[in-house]
Scaffold this motif. Structure first.
Motif, PDB file in Angstrom:
ATOM      1  N   GLU A 104      36.131  41.559  40.388  1.00  0.00           N
ATOM      2  CA  GLU A 104      35.645  43.038  40.956  1.00  0.00           C
ATOM      3  C   GLU A 104      36.077  42.958  42.562  1.00  0.00           C
ATOM      4  O   GLU A 104      36.454  43.937  43.062  1.00  0.00           O
ATOM      5  CB  GLU A 104      34.196  43.083  40.755  1.00  0.00           C
ATOM      6  CG  GLU A 104      34.077  43.363  39.256  1.00  0.00           C
ATOM      7  CD  GLU A 104      32.556  43.484  38.902  1.00  0.00           C
ATOM      8  OE1 GLU A 104      31.855  42.964  39.621  1.00  0.00           O
ATOM      9  OE2 GLU A 104      32.251  43.904  37.583  1.00  0.00           O
ATOM     10  N   ALA A 105      35.576  41.634  43.290  1.00  0.00           N
ATOM     11  CA  ALA A 105      35.867  41.756  44.716  1.00  0.00           C
ATOM     12  C   ALA A 105      37.354  41.622  45.106  1.00  0.00           C
ATOM     13  O   ALA A 105      37.784  42.485  45.853  1.00  0.00           O
ATOM     14  CB  ALA A 105      35.117  40.331  45.278  1.00  0.00           C
ATOM     15  N   SER A 106      38.100  40.988  44.182  1.00  0.00           N
ATOM     16  CA  SER A 106      39.552  41.196  44.439  1.00  0.00           C
ATOM     17  C   SER A 106      40.092  42.661  44.194  1.00  0.00           C
ATOM     18  O   SER A 106      40.751  42.805  45.002  1.00  0.00           O
ATOM     19  CB  SER A 106      40.171  40.133  43.486  1.00  0.00           C
ATOM     20  OG  SER A 106      40.156  38.753  43.926  1.00  0.00           O
ATOM     21  N   LEU A 107      39.673  43.175  42.971  1.00  0.00           N
ATOM     22  CA  LEU A 107      40.162  44.641  42.864  1.00  0.00           C
ATOM     23  C   LEU A 107      39.573  45.569  44.027  1.00  0.00           C
ATOM     24  O   LEU A 107      40.556  46.342  44.495  1.00  0.00           O
ATOM     25  CB  LEU A 107      39.446  45.159  41.945  1.00  0.00           C
ATOM     26  CG  LEU A 107      39.856  44.543  40.083  1.00  0.00           C
ATOM     27  CD1 LEU A 107      38.831  45.082  39.118  1.00  0.00           C
ATOM     28  CD2 LEU A 107      41.245  45.159  39.817  1.00  0.00           C
ATOM     29  N   ARG A 108      38.581  45.404  44.671  1.00  0.00           N
ATOM     30  CA  ARG A 108      38.428  46.099  45.619  1.00  0.00           C
ATOM     31  C   ARG A 108      39.267  46.005  46.903  1.00  0.00           C
ATOM     32  O   ARG A 108      39.711  46.776  47.680  1.00  0.00           O
ATOM     33  CB  ARG A 108      36.793  45.847  46.284  1.00  0.00           C
ATOM     34  CG  ARG A 108      35.703  46.562  45.213  1.00  0.00           C
ATOM     35  CD  ARG A 108      34.390  46.386  45.752  1.00  0.00           C
ATOM     36  NE  ARG A 108      33.857  45.115  45.969  1.00  0.00           N
ATOM     37  CZ  ARG A 108      33.265  44.397  45.320  1.00  0.00           C
ATOM     38  NH1 ARG A 108      32.911  45.023  43.963  1.00  0.00           N
ATOM     39  NH2 ARG A 108      32.684  43.219  45.465  1.00  0.00           N
ATOM     40  N   ARG A 109      39.571  44.619  47.134  1.00  0.00           N
ATOM     41  CA  ARG A 109      40.162  44.196  48.405  1.00  0.00           C
ATOM     42  C   ARG A 109      41.872  44.990  48.156  1.00  0.00           C
ATOM     43  O   ARG A 109      42.546  45.213  48.999  1.00  0.00           O
ATOM     44  CB  ARG A 109      40.271  42.820  48.698  1.00  0.00           C
ATOM     45  CG  ARG A 109      39.073  42.095  49.323  1.00  0.00           C
ATOM     46  CD  ARG A 109      38.851  40.902  49.739  1.00  0.00           C
ATOM     47  NE  ARG A 109      38.921  39.849  48.628  1.00  0.00           N
ATOM     48  CZ  ARG A 109      38.048  39.286  48.084  1.00  0.00           C
ATOM     49  NH1 ARG A 109      36.622  39.651  48.549  1.00  0.00           N
ATOM     50  NH2 ARG A 109      38.120  38.650  47.109  1.00  0.00           N
ATOM     51  N   LEU A 110      42.157  44.551  46.676  1.00  0.00           N
ATOM     52  CA  LEU A 110      43.648  44.921  46.502  1.00  0.00           C
ATOM     53  C   LEU A 110      43.875  46.429  46.492  1.00  0.00           C
ATOM     54  O   LEU A 110      44.925  46.964  46.456  1.00  0.00           O
ATOM     55  CB  LEU A 110      44.158  44.207  45.162  1.00  0.00           C
ATOM     56  CG  LEU A 110      44.349  42.684  45.321  1.00  0.00           C
ATOM     57  CD1 LEU A 110      44.376  42.141  43.972  1.00  0.00           C
ATOM     58  CD2 LEU A 110      45.573  42.653  46.199  1.00  0.00           C
TER      59      LEU A 110
END
Length: 315
Positions: A104-110
């Motif tokens: 979920e954190a990676s999706l937000r950053r990407l």
């Protein structure tokens, strides 16, 4: 173009390593590098949530943030993004909660709807593999990722992951990401046969052995080298290691490409999709050339022989 294992991800046969973004390449340089990579035909970018927490002032996620900003700015068609979980300071290990929170954190950053290729970055002896496999399967079911993948796993645990996935009826991994290059071929003994048997793409990192296989490092003394990888690269600069460089130079000269291109061409000849990075725009063309290089059987044999001689000194 190359299909990644059993997936429908069809990519340019080289992945750009995003570990440099936010570390040895700032935002503007990173944008320029990605622009050059895509303009030259590249469409596969590799990152990890931990990149680059080790750099002063960073906390992890810097690479993904830059890639996300670039994607939002350029809106390129067909770019495949891979990232990883288990090493970020806030999401260590492969527990189900870490895997989901990390994704979920990676999706937000990407800034993407789904991560194309999501790697378990390293084995976690503290979490049952069944829990991890089920967690990755749930991410696919819920649409957060398209395909699971495995990095730095043993051949035995790679096979076990697939067995568990089949038993649970969840998505199987489509790729493995090990260390593999002309000075480190240990995966040929175990992981490569397993990957071939299970239909997994091999997407190796350290393709240029911390820069040694570019031909830049000719001394075992890293003194005077500004690169943060100089110490590791210099350790390969034995007589046998330099013989590998000589064989690469011969192949590179025959095809009018760089030494780095020849090293990447050897990995391509082994059926892999290598990962390589650059901190300067002018280095990108050499990486792209390596993905297109077709070495002859004699050139491959010469490089194999030089590599075998180097390996014999490490036994």
């Amino acid at each position: 173009m190359t299909a990644l294992g059993t997936s429908d991800l069809d990519v340019f046969p080289l992945s750009f390593g995003g570990n440099v973004f936010g570390w040895t390449a700032d935002r503007d340089t990173s944008f320029a590098i990605l622009d050059a990579f895509v303009a030259g035909g590249g469409d596969f970018v590799d990152s990890a949530d931990v990149y680059s927490a080790w750099a002063p002032g960073n906390s992890g996620g810097e690479s993904e943030t830059i890639i996300g900003q670039w994607l939002a700015s350029r809106r390129p068609d067909g770019v495949v993004v891979a990232t990883k979980v288990s090493k970020h300071p806030d999401f260590r290990g492969l527990s189900a909660s870490n895997v989901r929170a990390g994704a979920e954190a990676s999706l937000r950053r990407l800034g993407v709807e789904a991560i194309d290729l999501y790697y378990a970055h390293a084995e976690d002896p503290d979490t049952p593999l069944e829990e991890t496999v089920a967690a990755f399967g749930a991410l696919v079911t819920d649409g957060l990722i398209r395909y699971p993948a495995i990095s730095n796993f043993s051949a035995e645990n790679t096979r076990e992951w697939v067995r568990i996935a089949r038993e649970l009826g969840v998505a199987e991994p489509v790729a493995v990401q090990p260390r593999y290059n002309l000075v480190d071929r240990t995966i040929e003994r175990d992981l490569v046969p397993v990957a071939d048997e299970l239909g997994l793409a091999v997407v190796p990192y350290s393709a240029l052995a911390s820069g040694f296989l570019t031909g830049k490092y000719r001394s075992s003394d890293p003194a005077g080298q500004a690169s943060p990888r100089a110490g590791t690269a210099a350790s390969y600069a034995t007589a046998e290691g330099l013989a590998i460089i000589a064989a690469l130079e011969e192949a590179a000269s025959a095809h009018d490409v760089s030494v780095a291109s020849a090293a990447l061409g050897w990995l391509r000849a082994k059926g892999t999709v290598p990962i390589a990075s650059a901190s300067r725009v002018e280095q990108v063309d050499g990486l792209l050339a390596g993905a297109r290089l077709e070495l002859s059987a004699d050139e491959i044999a010469s490089l194999d022989a030089a590599s075998d001689a180097y390996a014999a000194t490490k036994v």
